[in-house]
Scaffold this motif. Structure first.
Motif, PDB file in Angstrom:
ATOM      1  N   PRO A 161      -2.505 -14.706  -1.362  1.00  9.45           N
ATOM      2  CA  PRO A 161      -1.531 -14.484  -2.445  1.00  9.45           C
ATOM      3  C   PRO A 161      -2.017 -14.905  -3.825  1.00  9.45           C
ATOM      4  CG  PRO A 161      -0.437 -15.413  -0.526  1.00  9.45           C
ATOM      5  CD  PRO A 161      -1.910 -15.479  -0.254  1.00  9.45           C
ATOM      6  N   PHE A 166       0.403  -2.427  -8.036  1.00 12.50           N
ATOM      7  CA  PHE A 166      -0.041  -3.069  -6.805  1.00 12.50           C
ATOM      8  C   PHE A 166      -0.153  -1.986  -5.741  1.00 12.50           C
ATOM      9  CE2 PHE A 166       2.143  -6.318  -9.243  1.00 12.50           C
ATOM     10  CZ  PHE A 166       1.228  -7.363  -9.206  1.00 12.50           C
ATOM     11  N   THR A 212       5.347  -2.416   2.247  1.00 13.89           N
ATOM     12  CA  THR A 212       5.295  -3.876   2.273  1.00 13.89           C
ATOM     13  C   THR A 212       4.041  -4.357   2.982  1.00 13.89           C
ATOM     14  OG1 THR A 212       7.713  -4.050   2.255  1.00 13.89           O
ATOM     15  CG2 THR A 212       6.483  -5.963   3.043  1.00 13.89           C
ATOM     16  N   PHE A 270       4.065  -8.676  -0.132  1.00 17.00           N
ATOM     17  CA  PHE A 270       4.115  -7.861  -1.346  1.00 17.00           C
ATOM     18  C   PHE A 270       4.848  -6.577  -0.995  1.00 17.00           C
ATOM     19  CE2 PHE A 270       0.439 -10.598  -1.995  1.00 17.00           C
ATOM     20  CZ  PHE A 270       0.656 -11.045  -3.295  1.00 17.00           C
ATOM     21  N   THR A 297       4.318  -1.629  -2.429  1.00 25.83           N
ATOM     22  CA  THR A 297       2.987  -1.295  -2.935  1.00 25.83           C
ATOM     23  C   THR A 297       2.759   0.206  -2.827  1.00 25.83           C
ATOM     24  OG1 THR A 297       1.888  -1.577  -0.781  1.00 25.83           O
ATOM     25  CG2 THR A 297       2.122  -3.539  -2.166  1.00 25.83           C
TER      26      THR A 297
END
Length: 327
Positions: free
Chosen positions: A17, A42, A49, A58, A61
């Motif tokens: 991360p 991203f 995810t 995250f 994305t």
């Protein structure tokens, strides 16, 4: 600087991360301060995810296949060994090989350098990665010029950084190159970080080694050496700071730190002088006094014996090596 597309930070299952959040925080603040700074995306191999190492995720994305250039920067984060192996042998390296020509820059944080190398982007270029993996990177990709001790490297359009927080240093360097030192300084102050650790600075400094090895009984001496290299650092004085006899201090210091006090002091003074040469505009004579050498001649003698180069020449080399290449 005219926009050349977005910054794409690439994540994958098992990503670290901090490799993502550190540079992202820098680029987000650059966007807030500079209207012409690029947007940020991203992305991940499959999109959606992505579960990171440590339990974080995250969300939302973008799938790599949905992205089209041009890109300002493609930045590959590092992560767990299992995650990196899957990324390298999955579609990420292939996508990167195809997308790189449409990017103004391509870079990596930590183990992301292996993805760049797999895509053929590090051949004959200077690069770095986390100190624990530099030997492996060199062995696997012998045509890469691995700099095992660098915080980050910038070689033309390709940039790499060492472990975890060094991604912040690389991001600040790129922002400084694009938007100026004042913007980078403002961001560094907001993030409460050093502006900026130079790329040539050691990943694993002598001070950190000493902190890892030395016990609390040596703390006063270690702090004095690192904080005040111009002070009198003879064994008798250092021993008195630790409430030991010189003989006991020397024996304990050598056993715990791995080198005699005098040798450690010499290295600490050399590191201090190198850091000032690279991060300040101080005259060489002033750096010599601030680092405990007494005179520019004495420091010049040490540098030539230890490094094979004069202080002024080393300053020029290091500053040239870390300067981003012109587009």
């Amino acid at each position: 600087m005219a926009k050349s597309g977005p910054i794409v930070i690439v994540v994958f299952p098992g990503v670290e991360p901090l490799d993502v959040a550190g540079p992202a925080a820098v680029f987000a603040r650059a966007r807030a301060l500079c209207p012409d700074a690029p947007d940020m995306i991203f992305a991940s191999p499959e999109g959606g995810t992505v579960r990171a190492d440590g339990g974080l995720s995250f969300a939302d994305t973008a799938a790599l296949s949905s992205l089209t250039g041009p890109f300002d920067l493609i930045l590959i984060a590092g992560g767990t060994e299992q995650g990196l192996i899957a990324a390298i042998h999955g579609q990420l390296s292939a996508w990167l090989r195809q997308a790189a020509p449409s990017a103004r820059r391509v870079g990596s944080v930590c183990g992301g350098a292996f993805v760049l190398a797999r895509a053929g982007l590090l051949a004959t270029r200077r690069a770095t990665t986390h100190w624990s993996a530099t030997a492996r990177l060199q062995a696997m990709y012998p045509d890469t010029i691995v700099e095992p001790d660098a915080i980050f490297t910038i070689d033309g359009p390709v940039c790499t950084s060492a472990g975890v927080t060094s991604g912040i240093d690389l991001a600040l360097a790129l922002v400084e190159a694009d938007h100026g030192s004042q913007v980078a300084a403002n961001i560094a102050r907001q993030l409460v970080v050093f502006l900026r650790r130079p790329g040539g600075q050691s990943q694993f400094s002598e001070a950190l080694r000493a902190q890892a090895k030395g016990g609390s009984l040596l703390a006063a001496a270690l702090d004095e050496i690192q904080s005040h290299p111009a002070h009198d650092l003879c064994v008798a004085r250092l021993a008195s700071l630790c409430a030991m006899s010189p003989r006991t201090f020397t024996r304990r210091f050598t056993l715990e730190i791995g080198s005699p006090p005098a040798a450690f002091v010499a290295t600490a003074r050399l590191d201090h002088a190198k850091r000032l040469l690279l991060t300040t505009h101080m005259p060489v004579a002033s750096i010599a006094y601030a680092s405990g050498y007494g005179s520019a001649e004495a420091m010049n003698h040490v540098f030539r014996n230890r490094l094979g180069v004069a202080p002024s020449d080393l300053r020029h080399r290091l500053q040239s090596a870390q300067a981003p290449a012109a587009d």
